[in-house]
Scaffold this motif. Structure first.
Motif, short mmCIF file in Angstrom:
data_model
loop_
_atom_site.label_atom_id
_atom_site.label_comp_id
_atom_site.label_asym_id
_atom_site.label_seq_id
_atom_site.Cartn_x
_atom_site.Cartn_y
_atom_site.Cartn_z
N GLY A 39 79.06 17.05 57.20
CA GLY A 39 79.39 18.24 57.96
C GLY A 39 80.76 17.59 59.21
N ILE A 40 80.06 16.18 59.93
CA ILE A 40 81.06 15.66 61.03
C ILE A 40 82.61 14.89 60.20
CG2 ILE A 40 80.69 13.86 62.88
CD1 ILE A 40 78.03 14.92 62.56
N THR A 41 83.42 15.30 60.84
CA THR A 41 84.50 14.34 60.43
C THR A 41 84.85 13.56 60.88
OG1 THR A 41 85.21 16.16 58.99
CG2 THR A 41 86.60 14.59 59.35
N LYS A 42 84.96 12.40 60.68
CA LYS A 42 85.47 10.97 61.60
C LYS A 42 86.69 9.89 60.78
CE LYS A 42 82.18 11.53 65.41
NZ LYS A 42 82.82 11.95 66.42
N PRO A 43 87.51 9.69 62.07
CA PRO A 43 89.03 8.88 61.29
C PRO A 43 88.00 7.80 61.01
CG PRO A 43 89.21 9.06 63.59
CD PRO A 43 87.93 10.35 63.42
N VAL A 44 88.13 6.97 59.64
CA VAL A 44 87.76 5.42 59.40
C VAL A 44 89.46 4.72 58.42
CG1 VAL A 44 85.42 6.57 59.00
CG2 VAL A 44 87.15 6.33 57.03
N THR A 45 88.77 3.09 58.50
CA THR A 45 89.32 2.87 57.62
C THR A 45 89.59 2.03 56.58
OG1 THR A 45 91.83 3.00 59.90
CG2 THR A 45 91.95 0.61 57.92
N LEU A 46 89.54 2.00 55.40
CA LEU A 46 88.76 1.74 54.81
C LEU A 46 89.73 0.27 54.31
CD1 LEU A 46 88.32 4.40 51.79
CD2 LEU A 46 86.37 3.34 53.15
N LYS A 47 89.95 -0.55 53.84
CA LYS A 47 89.72 -2.20 54.12
C LYS A 47 89.48 -2.24 52.51
CE LYS A 47 90.07 -7.54 55.36
NZ LYS A 47 89.54 -8.14 55.41
N LEU A 48 90.80 -2.59 51.51
CA LEU A 48 90.54 -2.86 50.01
C LEU A 48 90.79 -4.70 49.92
CD1 LEU A 48 93.70 -0.55 49.21
CD2 LEU A 48 91.26 -0.01 49.23
N THR A 49 89.53 -4.71 49.65
CA THR A 49 88.76 -6.38 49.58
C THR A 49 89.34 -6.58 48.32
OG1 THR A 49 87.28 -6.00 48.51
CG2 THR A 49 86.90 -6.86 50.75
N ASN A 50 89.81 -5.70 47.19
CA ASN A 50 90.67 -6.35 45.61
C ASN A 50 91.34 -5.24 45.48
OD1 ASN A 50 90.62 -7.32 43.12
ND2 ASN A 50 89.11 -5.43 42.86
N PHE A 51 92.61 -4.70 44.72
CA PHE A 51 93.56 -3.67 44.35
C PHE A 51 94.16 -4.04 43.00
CE2 PHE A 51 97.10 -1.08 43.62
CZ PHE A 51 96.37 -0.06 43.20
N VAL A 52 93.68 -3.94 41.42
CA VAL A 52 94.23 -3.85 40.32
C VAL A 52 95.14 -3.07 40.06
CG1 VAL A 52 93.77 -4.30 38.47
CG2 VAL A 52 92.91 -6.03 40.03
N SER A 53 96.45 -2.52 39.45
CA SER A 53 97.14 -1.62 38.41
C SER A 53 97.18 -2.46 37.21
CB SER A 53 98.18 -1.34 39.83
OG SER A 53 98.58 -0.45 38.52
N THR A 54 96.96 -1.83 36.27
CA THR A 54 97.25 -3.01 34.80
C THR A 54 96.52 -1.65 33.78
OG1 THR A 54 96.23 -3.92 33.71
CG2 THR A 54 94.33 -3.34 35.33
N SER A 55 96.69 -2.32 33.05
CA SER A 55 96.05 -1.84 31.32
C SER A 55 95.01 -1.48 31.33
CB SER A 55 97.31 -1.88 29.95
OG SER A 55 97.12 -1.79 28.64
N HIS A 56 94.25 -0.66 30.68
CA HIS A 56 92.52 -1.14 30.44
C HIS A 56 92.59 -2.09 29.29
CE1 HIS A 56 88.25 -0.20 30.08
NE2 HIS A 56 87.95 0.12 30.76
N PRO A 57 91.69 -2.31 29.51
CA PRO A 57 91.74 -4.12 28.36
C PRO A 57 90.86 -3.41 27.07
CG PRO A 57 90.13 -4.50 29.71
CD PRO A 57 90.33 -3.54 30.97
N MET A 58 90.40 -1.81 27.14
CA MET A 58 89.87 -1.23 25.98
C MET A 58 90.97 0.17 25.60
SD MET A 58 85.91 -2.18 26.29
CE MET A 58 85.34 -1.70 24.94
N ASN A 59 91.07 0.61 26.58
CA ASN A 59 91.52 2.43 26.03
C ASN A 59 92.75 2.71 26.25
OD1 ASN A 59 91.80 2.49 28.53
ND2 ASN A 59 90.65 3.97 29.32
N LYS A 60 93.30 0.77 26.74
CA LYS A 60 94.98 0.72 27.08
C LYS A 60 95.98 1.50 27.42
CE LYS A 60 93.98 -3.02 24.39
NZ LYS A 60 93.32 -3.90 24.37
N LYS A 61 94.43 2.44 28.36
CA LYS A 61 95.65 3.22 29.45
C LYS A 61 95.84 2.82 31.04
CE LYS A 61 93.68 7.79 27.37
NZ LYS A 61 92.63 8.73 27.38
N ASP A 62 96.46 3.25 31.37
CA ASP A 62 96.90 2.63 33.10
C ASP A 62 95.29 2.50 33.23
OD1 ASP A 62 99.68 1.74 32.44
OD2 ASP A 62 100.35 3.71 33.31
N VAL A 63 95.46 1.91 34.61
CA VAL A 63 94.14 1.57 35.15
C VAL A 63 94.09 1.62 36.29
CG1 VAL A 63 92.87 -0.04 34.34
CG2 VAL A 63 91.06 1.74 35.08
N ILE A 64 93.66 1.56 37.98
CA ILE A 64 93.39 0.84 38.65
C ILE A 64 92.05 0.95 39.42
CG2 ILE A 64 95.75 1.95 39.35
CD1 ILE A 64 93.88 3.42 41.62
#
Length: 190
Positions: A128-153
């Motif tokens: 119940g306590i809210t604080k501001p934070v920053t999530l640092k992205l160490t990896n990000f990919v936007s592509t087509s899923h190799p199995m279901n062929k849908k867009d995925v991130i």
């Protein structure tokens, strides 16, 4: 004059519609998304645990360089490797899952470096306590899923918080107050 204003307004609204058409919503794939946390235990070792259920949505617009993240972590699914310790962590002194069964992260801004998101700023709510934070992205990919062929991130994000600031500081500083939270996320376009 009035006709040219109307034409300009229509052109702007068409442009805005085209820009927003690039934005897509992705549902978090809970079978491939896990939130984990680590902390130092009495100076002896860095302990690592995870939560087995994380849900939510991601909105992403590569062209507009915007996005949003809304994550819900089921705190009752904590997995420490010991069922007795799972119960201990869920107690009032730590997560208090009876009163606060979930933790949430709601973004306020996605920070891009070049064409990719590099960080996500937002509000983390635990017990119940809210604080501001920053999530640092160490990896990000936007592509087509190799199995279901849908867009995925996919992404890996991390931040460090003080558990005492969220009402979970028992035994600090002997048991480390700094807790590193990591989210490995995969989300499928809807």
């Amino acid at each position: 004059m009035r006709t040219s204003l109307i034409a300009a307004a229509l052109a702007l609204s068409a442009f805005a519609g085209a820009a927003s058409a690039q934005s897509a919503t992705y549902a978090i794939d809970s079978s491939h998304t896990f939130s984990s946390f680590s902390y130092n235990h009495f100076g002896l070792s860095n302990q690592q645990s995870r939560f087995n259920t994380t849900t939510g949505t991601v909105t992403y617009d590569k062209a507009g360089k915007t996005g949003a993240v809304d994550v819900v972590i089921d705190m009752k699914t904590v997995e420490t490797g010991s069922s007795a310790f799972n119960g201990h962590i869920q107690g009032e002194d730590f997560l208090d899952t009876t009163k606060f069964p979930t933790a949430t992260f709601k973004s306020t801004k996605v920070v891009f470096e070049g064409d990719k998101p590099a960080a996500v700023e937002g509000n983390l709510t635990i017990k119940g306590i809210t604080k501001p934070v920053t999530l640092k992205l160490t990896n990000f990919v936007s592509t087509s899923h190799p199995m279901n062929k849908k867009d995925v991130i996919g992404a890996n994000a991390t931040t460090t918080v003080k558990r005492s600031e969220f009402g979970a500081g028992k035994f600090a500083p002997a048991v480390g107050d700094d807790v590193t939270i990591t989210i490995a996320i995969e989300a499928i376009k809807q």
